[in-house]
Design a protein around this motif. Structure first.
Motif, mmCIF file in Angstrom:
data_model
loop_
_atom_site.group_PDB
_atom_site.id
_atom_site.type_symbol
_atom_site.label_atom_id
_atom_site.label_comp_id
_atom_site.label_asym_id
_atom_site.label_seq_id
_atom_site.Cartn_x
_atom_site.Cartn_y
_atom_site.Cartn_z
ATOM 1 N N ILE A 24 28.322 -38.176 48.429
ATOM 2 C CA ILE A 24 28.151 -36.861 49.600
ATOM 3 C C ILE A 24 26.779 -37.437 51.279
ATOM 4 N N GLU A 83 27.988 -40.960 52.259
ATOM 5 C CA GLU A 83 28.757 -41.162 52.758
ATOM 6 C C GLU A 83 28.575 -39.549 54.453
ATOM 7 N N ALA A 84 27.361 -39.250 54.456
ATOM 8 C CA ALA A 84 27.664 -38.119 55.586
ATOM 9 C C ALA A 84 26.902 -39.501 56.464
ATOM 10 N N ARG A 144 29.615 -41.051 57.793
ATOM 11 C CA ARG A 144 30.112 -40.557 59.090
ATOM 12 C C ARG A 144 29.363 -40.722 60.795
ATOM 13 N N TRP A 184 31.786 -31.079 58.000
ATOM 14 C CA TRP A 184 32.151 -31.777 56.894
ATOM 15 C C TRP A 184 31.188 -31.773 55.141
ATOM 16 N N ILE A 185 30.071 -32.089 55.548
ATOM 17 C CA ILE A 185 29.331 -31.407 54.154
ATOM 18 C C ILE A 185 29.593 -29.945 54.358
ATOM 19 N N SER A 187 32.136 -28.193 53.850
ATOM 20 C CA SER A 187 33.496 -27.915 52.971
ATOM 21 C C SER A 187 33.586 -29.115 51.450
ATOM 22 N N GLN A 188 32.217 -30.064 51.774
ATOM 23 C CA GLN A 188 32.000 -30.593 50.310
ATOM 24 C C GLN A 188 31.416 -29.790 49.348
ATOM 25 N N PHE A 189 30.570 -28.916 49.922
ATOM 26 C CA PHE A 189 30.125 -28.376 48.632
ATOM 27 C C PHE A 189 31.071 -27.194 48.554
ATOM 28 N N GLN A 243 34.074 -27.513 48.343
ATOM 29 C CA GLN A 243 34.866 -27.666 47.483
ATOM 30 C C GLN A 243 34.139 -27.965 46.118
ATOM 31 N N ASN A 244 33.290 -27.955 46.244
ATOM 32 C CA ASN A 244 32.230 -27.997 44.937
ATOM 33 C C ASN A 244 32.542 -26.648 44.210
#
Length: 59
Positions: free
Chosen positions: A30, A33-34, A37, A49-50, A52-54, A56-57
């Motif tokens: 992650i 990827e950040a 991006r 985005w970061i 949103s990733q947290f 989702q996890n």
């Protein structure tokens, strides 16, 4: 961008890690990827985005 994430181990070797040793749950992929991006979109979009990733996890 590839983030070198190595951890020293007892027998003087090293081991590649997949998750942060300081921030449990932060997957190194992650972070990579950040960073990728961040070259293409604004900092606020990367932060969104970061987050949103947290989220989702956690779910």
């Amino acid at each position: 961008m590839k983030v070198e994430t190595l951890r020293a181990i007892a027998d003087r070797g090293s081991k590649r890690i997949q998750e942060s040793q300081v921030l449990p749950g932060l997957v190194i992929a992650i972070l990579e990827e950040a960073l990728r991006r961040s070259r293409e979109i604004s900092q606020s979009e990367v932060c969104a985005w970061i987050l949103s990733q947290f989220q989702q996890n956690e779910g």
